[in-house]
Motif scaffolding. Structure first.
Motif, short mmCIF file in Angstrom:
data_model
loop_
_atom_site.label_atom_id
_atom_site.label_comp_id
_atom_site.label_asym_id
_atom_site.label_seq_id
_atom_site.Cartn_x
_atom_site.Cartn_y
_atom_site.Cartn_z
N TYR A 95 44.60 -7.86 107.58
CA TYR A 95 43.83 -9.18 107.22
C TYR A 95 42.52 -8.99 107.99
N CYS A 96 41.73 -9.64 106.85
CA CYS A 96 40.34 -9.58 107.52
C CYS A 96 39.99 -11.14 108.07
N LYS A 97 39.32 -11.06 109.15
CA LYS A 97 38.80 -12.39 109.61
C LYS A 97 37.16 -12.27 110.00
N ALA A 98 36.57 -13.46 109.42
CA ALA A 98 34.92 -13.37 109.55
C ALA A 98 34.78 -15.06 110.37
N THR A 99 33.90 -14.92 111.27
CA THR A 99 33.30 -16.21 111.82
C THR A 99 32.06 -16.41 110.97
N ILE A 100 32.33 -17.46 110.46
CA ILE A 100 31.31 -18.00 109.37
C ILE A 100 30.57 -18.98 109.51
N ARG A 101 29.44 -19.44 109.45
CA ARG A 101 28.68 -20.85 109.48
C ARG A 101 28.40 -21.13 107.94
N PRO A 102 29.16 -22.12 107.22
CA PRO A 102 28.96 -22.27 106.05
C PRO A 102 27.75 -22.93 105.57
N THR A 103 27.06 -23.81 106.18
CA THR A 103 25.92 -24.32 105.97
C THR A 103 25.21 -24.52 107.44
N SER A 104 24.13 -25.11 107.33
CA SER A 104 23.24 -25.07 108.58
C SER A 104 23.54 -26.41 109.42
N PHE A 105 24.27 -27.37 108.75
CA PHE A 105 25.01 -28.37 109.34
C PHE A 105 26.33 -28.33 110.07
N MET A 106 26.83 -27.23 109.96
CA MET A 106 28.29 -26.89 110.27
C MET A 106 28.18 -25.82 111.30
N THR A 107 29.23 -26.02 112.17
CA THR A 107 29.59 -24.89 113.40
C THR A 107 30.14 -23.96 112.77
N PRO A 108 30.15 -22.84 113.45
CA PRO A 108 30.91 -21.48 112.99
C PRO A 108 32.48 -21.85 112.90
N ARG A 109 33.22 -21.18 112.04
CA ARG A 109 34.43 -21.27 112.20
C ARG A 109 35.37 -19.99 111.55
N ASP A 110 36.31 -19.80 111.88
CA ASP A 110 36.90 -18.59 111.28
C ASP A 110 37.50 -18.69 110.16
N TYR A 111 37.62 -17.54 109.20
CA TYR A 111 38.23 -17.71 107.81
C TYR A 111 39.04 -16.35 107.81
N TRP A 112 39.90 -16.43 107.13
CA TRP A 112 40.94 -15.36 106.97
C TRP A 112 41.27 -15.10 105.47
N GLY A 113 41.50 -13.63 105.24
CA GLY A 113 41.73 -13.21 103.90
C GLY A 113 43.20 -13.42 103.60
N GLN A 114 43.76 -12.97 102.50
CA GLN A 114 45.15 -13.05 102.17
C GLN A 114 45.76 -11.90 102.72
N GLY A 115 45.26 -10.76 102.95
CA GLY A 115 45.81 -9.68 103.66
C GLY A 115 46.28 -8.65 102.32
N THR A 116 46.30 -7.49 102.86
CA THR A 116 46.26 -6.38 102.07
C THR A 116 47.41 -5.41 102.70
N GLN A 117 48.52 -4.86 101.94
CA GLN A 117 49.72 -4.10 102.51
C GLN A 117 49.17 -2.70 102.82
N VAL A 118 49.58 -1.93 103.88
CA VAL A 118 49.19 -0.58 104.10
C VAL A 118 50.69 -0.16 104.48
N THR A 119 51.03 0.83 103.84
CA THR A 119 52.40 1.56 104.03
C THR A 119 52.11 2.93 104.31
N VAL A 120 52.60 3.44 105.32
CA VAL A 120 52.17 4.87 105.59
C VAL A 120 53.73 5.75 105.60
N SER A 121 54.06 6.31 104.76
CA SER A 121 55.35 6.97 104.68
C SER A 121 55.55 8.24 104.05
N SER A 122 56.52 9.12 103.98
CA SER A 122 56.38 10.33 103.25
C SER A 122 57.43 10.12 102.22
#
Length: 122
Positions: A95-122
């Motif tokens: 998952y990706c997470k970013a702390t973003i301030r959407p506008t100059s009137f808002m305080t920063p908050r955390d946003y998350w992505g939906q996730g991407t699967q990584v599978t390591v297997s032979s």
């Protein structure tokens, strides 16, 4: 509305490499830290790596040090995770997470992505 979208996951053999990308879009006044987390089945979500707003400082989980590299491109609103020497224990949803301030009137908050699967297997 801010949206984070990850890409680059997939199936790879042990010892292989993948590069994850996370793109942020929407209303973005400023970025703070960005990071990658992962969650394996039956386990809690854990920090993999994060990077400060200017990219000058990075932090890695001990389990990935020397194998993974986090980077960001602020001009493109993107953060990347280069993963080398992958091991089966790296298998998880990333998952990706970013702390973003959407506008100059808002305080920063955390946003998350939906996730991407990584599978390591032979």
């Amino acid at each position: 509305q801010v949206q984070l979208v990850e890409s680059g996951g997939g199936l790879v053999q042990p010892g292989g490499s993948l590069r994850l990308s996370c793109a942020a879009s929407g209303s973005i006044f400023s970025f703070n830290a960005m990071g990658w987390y992962r969650q394996a089945p039956g386990k809690q979500r854990e920090l993999v790596a994060d990077i400060t707003s200017g990219g000058g400082s990075t932090n890695y989980a001990d389990s990935v040090k020397g194998r993974f590299t986090i980077s960001r491109d602020n001009a493109k609103n993107r953060v990347y995770l280069q993963m080398n020497s992958l091991k089966p224990e790296d298998t998880a949803v990333y998952y990706c997470k970013a702390t973003i301030r959407p506008t100059s009137f808002m305080t920063p908050r955390d946003y998350w992505g939906q996730g991407t699967q990584v599978t390591v297997s032979s």
